[in-house]
Design a protein around this motif. Sequence first.
Motif, short mmCIF file in Angstrom:
data_model
loop_
_atom_site.label_atom_id
_atom_site.label_comp_id
_atom_site.label_asym_id
_atom_site.label_seq_id
_atom_site.Cartn_x
_atom_site.Cartn_y
_atom_site.Cartn_z
N GLU A 545 0.84 -1.20 0.00
CA GLU A 545 0.00 0.00 0.00
C GLU A 545 0.87 1.26 0.00
O GLU A 545 0.55 2.26 -0.65
N LEU A 546 2.01 1.17 0.72
CA LEU A 546 2.90 2.34 0.80
C LEU A 546 3.71 2.52 -0.48
O LEU A 546 3.95 3.66 -0.91
N THR A 547 4.15 1.43 -1.08
CA THR A 547 5.03 1.53 -2.25
C THR A 547 4.28 1.63 -3.58
O THR A 547 4.89 1.86 -4.62
N GLY A 548 2.96 1.41 -3.56
CA GLY A 548 2.17 1.61 -4.77
C GLY A 548 2.11 0.38 -5.66
O GLY A 548 2.63 -0.68 -5.32
N PRO A 549 1.46 0.50 -6.82
CA PRO A 549 1.25 -0.65 -7.72
C PRO A 549 2.56 -1.19 -8.28
O PRO A 549 3.50 -0.45 -8.56
N GLY A 550 2.59 -2.53 -8.45
CA GLY A 550 3.77 -3.18 -9.02
C GLY A 550 3.80 -3.07 -10.54
O GLY A 550 2.92 -2.46 -11.17
N PHE A 551 4.84 -3.71 -11.12
CA PHE A 551 5.04 -3.63 -12.58
C PHE A 551 3.83 -4.18 -13.33
O PHE A 551 3.36 -3.57 -14.29
N ASN A 565 5.08 7.17 -3.27
CA ASN A 565 5.36 5.74 -3.47
C ASN A 565 6.85 5.53 -3.80
O ASN A 565 7.49 4.60 -3.27
N TRP A 566 7.41 6.37 -4.68
CA TRP A 566 8.83 6.23 -5.05
C TRP A 566 9.74 6.48 -3.85
O TRP A 566 10.75 5.79 -3.67
N ASN A 567 9.36 7.44 -3.02
CA ASN A 567 10.15 7.71 -1.80
C ASN A 567 10.10 6.50 -0.86
O ASN A 567 11.10 6.16 -0.21
N ARG A 568 8.92 5.84 -0.78
CA ARG A 568 8.79 4.66 0.08
C ARG A 568 9.66 3.51 -0.44
O ARG A 568 10.29 2.78 0.34
N ILE A 569 9.69 3.36 -1.75
CA ILE A 569 10.50 2.28 -2.35
C ILE A 569 11.98 2.49 -2.04
O ILE A 569 12.69 1.55 -1.64
N ALA A 570 12.42 3.72 -2.19
CA ALA A 570 13.84 4.02 -1.92
C ALA A 570 14.16 3.81 -0.44
O ALA A 570 15.21 3.24 -0.08
N THR A 571 13.23 4.27 0.43
CA THR A 571 13.44 4.10 1.88
C THR A 571 13.45 2.62 2.25
O THR A 571 14.25 2.15 3.07
N ASN A 572 12.54 1.85 1.64
CA ASN A 572 12.47 0.41 1.89
C ASN A 572 13.79 -0.28 1.51
O ASN A 572 14.29 -1.15 2.24
N ASN A 573 14.36 0.13 0.40
CA ASN A 573 15.62 -0.48 -0.06
C ASN A 573 16.74 -0.21 0.94
O ASN A 573 17.56 -1.10 1.25
N GLU A 574 16.82 1.03 1.45
CA GLU A 574 17.86 1.38 2.41
C GLU A 574 17.69 0.59 3.72
O GLU A 574 18.65 0.14 4.33
N LEU A 575 16.42 0.44 4.13
CA LEU A 575 16.16 -0.28 5.37
C LEU A 575 16.44 -1.77 5.23
O LEU A 575 16.88 -2.43 6.19
N GLU A 576 16.19 -2.30 4.06
CA GLU A 576 16.50 -3.72 3.81
C GLU A 576 18.01 -3.95 3.93
O GLU A 576 18.47 -4.96 4.50
N LYS A 577 18.79 -3.02 3.41
CA LYS A 577 20.25 -3.13 3.53
C LYS A 577 20.66 -3.11 5.00
O LYS A 577 21.55 -3.87 5.42
N LEU A 578 20.00 -2.22 5.76
CA LEU A 578 20.32 -2.11 7.18
C LEU A 578 20.01 -3.41 7.92
O LEU A 578 20.78 -3.87 8.78
N LEU A 579 18.90 -4.01 7.59
CA LEU A 579 18.51 -5.28 8.23
C LEU A 579 19.49 -6.40 7.90
O LEU A 579 19.85 -7.20 8.77
N HIS A 580 19.88 -6.45 6.67
CA HIS A 580 20.77 -7.53 6.24
C HIS A 580 22.18 -7.37 6.79
O HIS A 580 22.97 -8.31 6.79
N SER A 581 22.50 -6.14 7.25
CA SER A 581 23.85 -5.91 7.78
C SER A 581 23.98 -6.46 9.20
O SER A 581 25.10 -6.63 9.70
N LYS A 582 22.84 -6.70 9.88
CA LYS A 582 22.86 -7.25 11.23
C LYS A 582 22.02 -8.52 11.26
O LYS A 582 20.93 -8.56 10.69
#
Length: 741
Positions: A545-551, A565-582
């Motif tokens: 719902e936050l990132t909007g419709p898919g392809f 939606n584009w801002n949410r996608i970019a934020t989601n990507n950064e947070l995923e990196k943060l999660l995978h780092s720990k």
Amino acid sequence: MIEIQLRYQKEIERLEKDNRELRKSILLKDKKDGKRRVMKKSPIDMYSEVLDELAEYDSNYSTQDNLPRVVVVGDQSSGKTSVLEMIAQARIFPRGSGEMMTRSPVKVTLSEGPYHIAQFKDSSREFDLTKESDLAALRREVELRMKNSVRKGQTISTECISMSVKGPGLQRMVLVDLPGIISTQTINMAPDTKESIKKMAASYMENPNAIILCIQDGSLDAERSNVTDLASMMDPQGKRTIFVLTKVDLAESNLYNPDRIKSILEGRLFPMKALGYFAVVTGKGNNNDSISTIKDYEENFFRSSRLFRDGVLKPTQMTTQNLSMAVSQVFWKMVKETVEQQTDAFRATRFNLETEWKNTFPSLRELDRDELFEKARGEILDEVINLSQVTPKQWEDAFYAKLWEKNSNFVIENIYLPAAQKTDAGTFNTIVDIKLKQWAEDLLPKKCVEVGWETLHQQFEKLVNKDQARKGHDEIFDNIKQSVLVRAAKDHSWEGKAEDSLRVIQNNILEDRSVTDKQQWDAAIKFMEDSLKGKLQQAEDALKELTGPGFREQWLQWKSRTPDNWNRIATNNELEKLLHSKRHHQAHLSLDELTTVRKNLQTQNIEVDNDFIRETWYHVYRKNFFQNSLSQANNCRKGFYYYQRGFADTGLDCHDVVLFWRFQRMLQVTSNALRQQVMNNEARRLERIIKDGLEDIGEDKEELSKLLTGRRVQLAEELKKVRQIQEKLEEFVQALNKEKS
């Protein structure tokens, strides 16, 4: 000449008394076989029943009630109630001095019988009118019924009190006593009392066959009368009015002009006409005088009255006995002239109603409101009985599903998630034990009782409404069934001791951490996976719902993403990196982590605040957490052997599986306990409450008319009423013709 007339009148009274005694003996005479003679219903009783039916009849076919009855009208304190009592030969009405006593219409049916008794239409009690104690009780009952019929804020009531009076030699007729017409309202009366009384009197008098017994106080100036104008307006030709001048003794003692009395009794003073004019004396103002005392006083007065000696009064105009016979003659004459015409009118109305039913509801039975209610009542009680047909397994499955539905969110959010933040098993179990103890002591038992109550009522509602989806479902009962469900929900509460019982059981179950066999282990893993998959889906849906419709949606459904939606996608990507780092990240972001994510986004020309990042992080973290938990559950599928060894040197951590096993055991044991409470106690308590609710609905005619409504019900009700009236009219006509022959 006067002496001869008096002796003649005295001889007539003696013969009538002998005749009454003879008729009483005949009525009480035993049959040859020694059995008591069975009293048949007299024509006047049949006629009175017809009038009672008509009083409750509200027709849409303009079939008016034009049957005769004697309507007793007069100014307040004019003596109209006393006149009626003299005709009934009993002091049956409440006493009062200068105040309004008659506050509602009272229909009195007079008929002949061996005993002098009175009885209300809706009661089996008989009042012996020869006993002063019964007379006093009757007067109290009349007064009480009048008071109860008057609505709050009103002074009078239109609700008619129906009673019968039987006795030897009584003239057979039906009289209606109405509240006295007033000139001035007192401060304790409702503002519309004066007009309401006139309107009520007019409604009874406008019946073209009503006999108007117009009572005028002879001790007051004639110009102060209100009733004569009303009578002349309703019956200008005087074809159905009988005029009665009361308190003639007071008029004479007050030196009232004899010529004026004569002009009244000859119909020359008032602008009204009448069939007959009578003068009566109804006592000396003593409320305790008996009827025989009043009759003796009346007889002695007229024998010595100068009004009689001077020819102002004629013998046929004097005494209530002459009045009673005259009214009875007029009453029966009008009854015989009108009853067959009224019967024909209702026969035609019945034909019209039956035709409408056949054309409108050809495939349905003619069930009136009471019959429909009984049918609905039977169906509802059948479904209550069907609760006992629900199997123990069905109850436990329903409780199990509802218990987890109501408690899963609390369990996962407030117990599992906080404990899962800890990496070591000891801390995890410590936090879990503390939180489980608090939960089992405070919230869980009450929540489970609520689940038990809700499930029981849902099951009953499901049974009651099971036919609604079927083709041809009859909606006529829907309102009444819904009312029963609402009443049951309002009045039924779970046994108070159930919470304490559940608290003990649940505390013991939740303390147990020993999974005994592989089957229980596998069931716990499946339970854990089923529960967490739903939570994972919720997290993924929130992120979507936050990132909007898919392809796919963008191309096939012509949808596009917003800048947010584009801002949410970019934020989601950064947070995923943060999660995978720990490997194990806490549920909350530190200030340094927020700053790092925000600066990384700024390098992509995206400006967002900390709240934006935290909102996105909440869903990203939950998605990642539930994914890891499901992965851990999958890894633990073959871990039962290691669990038995304490997971020594395995690197495998399955303590969350044990936690879900504890949840599952609690649900199973609680479901079993609730099932026992329902089957042993609560279902029967609910049944009693439903039966009581149905009784209340059946007795409340106003509510019943709201629940069972529509043209189908109205038509059946009217058809039933018209049939009853027509059949009673025909029965009365047959009895009347038989009596003539």
